[in-house]
Design a protein around this motif. Sequence first.
Motif, PDB file in Angstrom:
ATOM      1  N   ASN A   3       0.641  -1.213   0.218  1.00  0.00           N
ATOM      2  CA  ASN A   3       0.033   0.009   0.327  1.00  0.00           C
ATOM      3  C   ASN A   3       1.104   1.394   0.351  1.00  0.00           C
ATOM      4  OD1 ASN A   3      -2.374  -1.146  -0.063  1.00  0.00           O
ATOM      5  ND2 ASN A   3      -3.004  -1.582   2.341  1.00  0.00           N
ATOM      6  N   TYR A   4       2.189   0.728   0.265  1.00  0.00           N
ATOM      7  CA  TYR A   4       3.022   2.824   0.318  1.00  0.00           C
ATOM      8  C   TYR A   4       4.032   2.021  -0.731  1.00  0.00           C
ATOM      9  CZ  TYR A   4       0.951   1.481   5.060  1.00  0.00           C
ATOM     10  OH  TYR A   4       0.762   1.225   6.061  1.00  0.00           O
ATOM     11  N   ASP A   5       4.833   1.374  -1.155  1.00  0.00           N
ATOM     12  CA  ASP A   5       5.786   1.609  -2.013  1.00  0.00           C
ATOM     13  C   ASP A   5       5.236   0.382  -3.233  1.00  0.00           C
ATOM     14  OD1 ASP A   5       8.537   0.831  -4.149  1.00  0.00           O
ATOM     15  OD2 ASP A   5       8.894   1.096  -2.001  1.00  0.00           O
ATOM     16  N   GLY A   6       5.119   0.913  -4.136  1.00  0.00           N
ATOM     17  CA  GLY A   6       4.799   0.569  -5.560  1.00  0.00           C
ATOM     18  C   GLY A   6       5.618  -1.458  -6.414  1.00  0.00           C
ATOM     19  N   ARG A   7       6.515  -0.770  -5.092  1.00  0.00           N
ATOM     20  CA  ARG A   7       8.181  -1.721  -6.109  1.00  0.00           C
ATOM     21  C   ARG A   7       8.036  -3.140  -5.235  1.00  0.00           C
ATOM     22  NH1 ARG A   7      12.327   2.852  -4.929  1.00  0.00           N
ATOM     23  NH2 ARG A   7      10.743   2.973  -3.071  1.00  0.00           N
ATOM     24  N   VAL A   8       7.457  -3.232  -4.178  1.00  0.00           N
ATOM     25  CA  VAL A   8       7.154  -4.061  -3.367  1.00  0.00           C
ATOM     26  C   VAL A   8       6.155  -4.910  -3.293  1.00  0.00           C
ATOM     27  CG1 VAL A   8       7.679  -4.671  -0.991  1.00  0.00           C
ATOM     28  CG2 VAL A   8       8.526  -2.460  -1.669  1.00  0.00           C
ATOM     29  N   VAL A   9       6.223  -5.973  -3.476  1.00  0.00           N
ATOM     30  CA  VAL A   9       5.499  -7.374  -3.614  1.00  0.00           C
ATOM     31  C   VAL A   9       4.950  -8.071  -1.800  1.00  0.00           C
ATOM     32  CG1 VAL A   9       4.824  -9.231  -4.266  1.00  0.00           C
ATOM     33  CG2 VAL A   9       5.424  -7.777  -5.390  1.00  0.00           C
ATOM     34  N   MET A  10       4.100  -7.683  -1.134  1.00  0.00           N
ATOM     35  CA  MET A  10       4.220  -8.486  -0.091  1.00  0.00           C
ATOM     36  C   MET A  10       4.099  -9.686  -0.226  1.00  0.00           C
ATOM     37  SD  MET A  10       4.273  -5.725   1.851  1.00  0.00           S
ATOM     38  CE  MET A  10       3.909  -5.306   2.929  1.00  0.00           C
ATOM     39  N   ASN A  11       4.784  -9.854   1.462  1.00  0.00           N
ATOM     40  CA  ASN A  11       5.029 -11.659   2.057  1.00  0.00           C
ATOM     41  C   ASN A  11       3.660 -12.003   2.865  1.00  0.00           C
ATOM     42  OD1 ASN A  11       6.520 -12.430   0.272  1.00  0.00           O
ATOM     43  ND2 ASN A  11       8.153 -11.432   1.423  1.00  0.00           N
ATOM     44  N   HIS A  12       3.420 -10.700   3.573  1.00  0.00           N
ATOM     45  CA  HIS A  12       2.683 -10.725   4.351  1.00  0.00           C
ATOM     46  C   HIS A  12       1.532 -10.242   4.278  1.00  0.00           C
ATOM     47  CE1 HIS A  12       6.094 -12.909   5.909  1.00  0.00           C
ATOM     48  NE2 HIS A  12       5.425 -13.227   6.562  1.00  0.00           N
ATOM     49  N   VAL A  13       0.360 -10.201   5.247  1.00  0.00           N
ATOM     50  CA  VAL A  13      -0.717  -8.679   5.340  1.00  0.00           C
ATOM     51  C   VAL A  13      -0.857  -8.630   7.503  1.00  0.00           C
ATOM     52  CG1 VAL A  13      -3.067  -9.038   5.657  1.00  0.00           C
ATOM     53  CG2 VAL A  13      -2.827 -10.508   3.795  1.00  0.00           C
ATOM     54  N   TYR A  14      -0.898  -7.051   7.066  1.00  0.00           N
ATOM     55  CA  TYR A  14      -0.403  -7.026   8.250  1.00  0.00           C
ATOM     56  C   TYR A  14      -1.967  -6.436   9.148  1.00  0.00           C
ATOM     57  CZ  TYR A  14       4.502  -6.805   7.081  1.00  0.00           C
ATOM     58  OH  TYR A  14       5.659  -7.681   7.100  1.00  0.00           O
TER      59      TYR A  14
END
Length: 143
Positions: A42-53
């Motif tokens: 949600n904060y950096d379009g270059r990062v794919v998240m491995n977790h849901v916070y």
Amino acid sequence: MHDDEWVPVTSENCDRVDGPFYHGTRADLSVGDLLTAGFTSNYDGRVVMNHVYFTTVPKGAGLAAEMSRGEGRPRVYVVTPIAAFEDDPNVTNKKFRGNPTRSYRSGLPLRIVGELESWEPYEVEFVLELRRRVEGGMGEIIN
């Protein structure tokens, strides 16, 4: 429990953490939808998240919603983890002992069970400054 009694939350003991739990975003979602890992941050379009916070603090989820990219209005969803979770290592023990932001993460989905209509917001100036710091890559999110 006092601060000196803090015990890290792990997948083995997460059942001791009482909800409700909240997730902030600008996405328009419905009760029953699943929030899953594997999408861009949600904060950096270059990062794919491995977790849901998520958090137990509505104001913290509201800040996450305010900070997220996108055009939709900030939303805070009430969520239920469908599996084990752990402390969010991005904030736990970074500035303060323990997990005072009550922030957690899961590699497995969260189910949306409701939406908050309102929550206590942060000051607009604080959100703008935090957004500038995050966009500049030089700040850390604090709660």
